[in-house]
Scaffold this active site. Sequence first.
Site, short mmCIF file in Angstrom:
data_model
loop_
_atom_site.label_atom_id
_atom_site.label_comp_id
_atom_site.label_asym_id
_atom_site.label_seq_id
_atom_site.Cartn_x
_atom_site.Cartn_y
_atom_site.Cartn_z
N LYS A 174 16.05 -49.21 16.69
CA LYS A 174 16.75 -49.31 15.41
C LYS A 174 16.88 -47.91 14.80
CE LYS A 174 13.70 -52.24 13.99
NZ LYS A 174 12.89 -53.30 13.33
N THR A 209 16.42 -53.04 0.57
CA THR A 209 16.44 -53.33 2.01
C THR A 209 15.11 -53.89 2.51
OG1 THR A 209 15.83 -51.03 2.44
CG2 THR A 209 18.18 -51.57 2.48
N GLY A 211 12.51 -56.09 4.11
CA GLY A 211 12.61 -57.20 5.06
C GLY A 211 13.64 -57.01 6.15
N THR A 212 14.27 -55.85 6.22
CA THR A 212 15.34 -55.63 7.20
C THR A 212 14.86 -55.85 8.63
OG1 THR A 212 16.34 -54.00 5.73
CG2 THR A 212 17.05 -53.97 8.01
N GLY A 213 13.72 -55.25 8.99
CA GLY A 213 13.24 -55.35 10.37
C GLY A 213 12.86 -56.76 10.75
N CYS A 214 12.15 -57.46 9.87
CA CYS A 214 11.77 -58.85 10.13
C CYS A 214 13.02 -59.71 10.31
CB CYS A 214 10.95 -59.40 8.97
SG CYS A 214 9.50 -58.45 8.53
#
Length: 265
Positions: A174, A209, A211-214
């Site tokens: 990412k 932003t 919580g983007t990765g989860c």
Amino acid sequence: MTPARVLTVAGSDSGGGAGVQADLKTMLALGVHGMSVITAVTAQNSLGVQGAWELPAEAVRAQYRSVVDDIGVQAVKTGMLSSAALVETVAELLSSTDAPVVVDPVGVSKHGDALLAAEALESVRERLLPTATVATPNLDEVAQLTGVRVEDEAGMRRAAEAILAFGPRWALIKGGHLAGSASPEAVDLLTDGTEEHWLRTPRLDNRHTHGTGCTLASALASGLAKGLTVAEAARAAKEYVTGAIAAGFALGAGIGPVDHGWRVR
């Protein structure tokens, strides 16, 4: 008809923006049945993590077996596994589960709070990553796990090679933090070492932003559970999370969450 079933193995975020709460919201939004194994409880809000309490390995194992042995799963997503004991417990469980696995090797929170003990890194490398169908590290997690520091797109290839060396079938690197966010695009690289898929979307000017990765990892697991290929699931996940970031909203006094329900508002 019974929807596809996806299991998240992750920590609880009391503020509702990340962790198990984000995972279950994502799964609902994408039409799958979400289930959870909670690995840790955090006291967390828009300003950061004020406390974290890990669950015993036997509680994590019992939750996992309870769900998988009765209900079954079409995909599993892992998130916060704060200690070597939890990493090794979950890796053992995953190795006996016949379903795609998305490993989000969570190291730090959006606010910079450590969510993985330093002594657990070797267990992530040697035990957890080999179970992954797809590993989804961000650039900070790549550096933490491999020592590779990425400053450009060529560096993302090196990062993917380093992550793949630990055994996952695919790596989704990412690039949201690339070049100090100077790039006009948010670029991710999905590769299995042979195929390469560059996922590009316009970079959005929204600080909310959390919580983007989860959310991305859960969306990817949801796509795999519905029978999409890894490349198809990654593109669909990128589209979903981009919309969620665009609709991210202020909450509390700090960084707000992405909007998991953006498609229905």
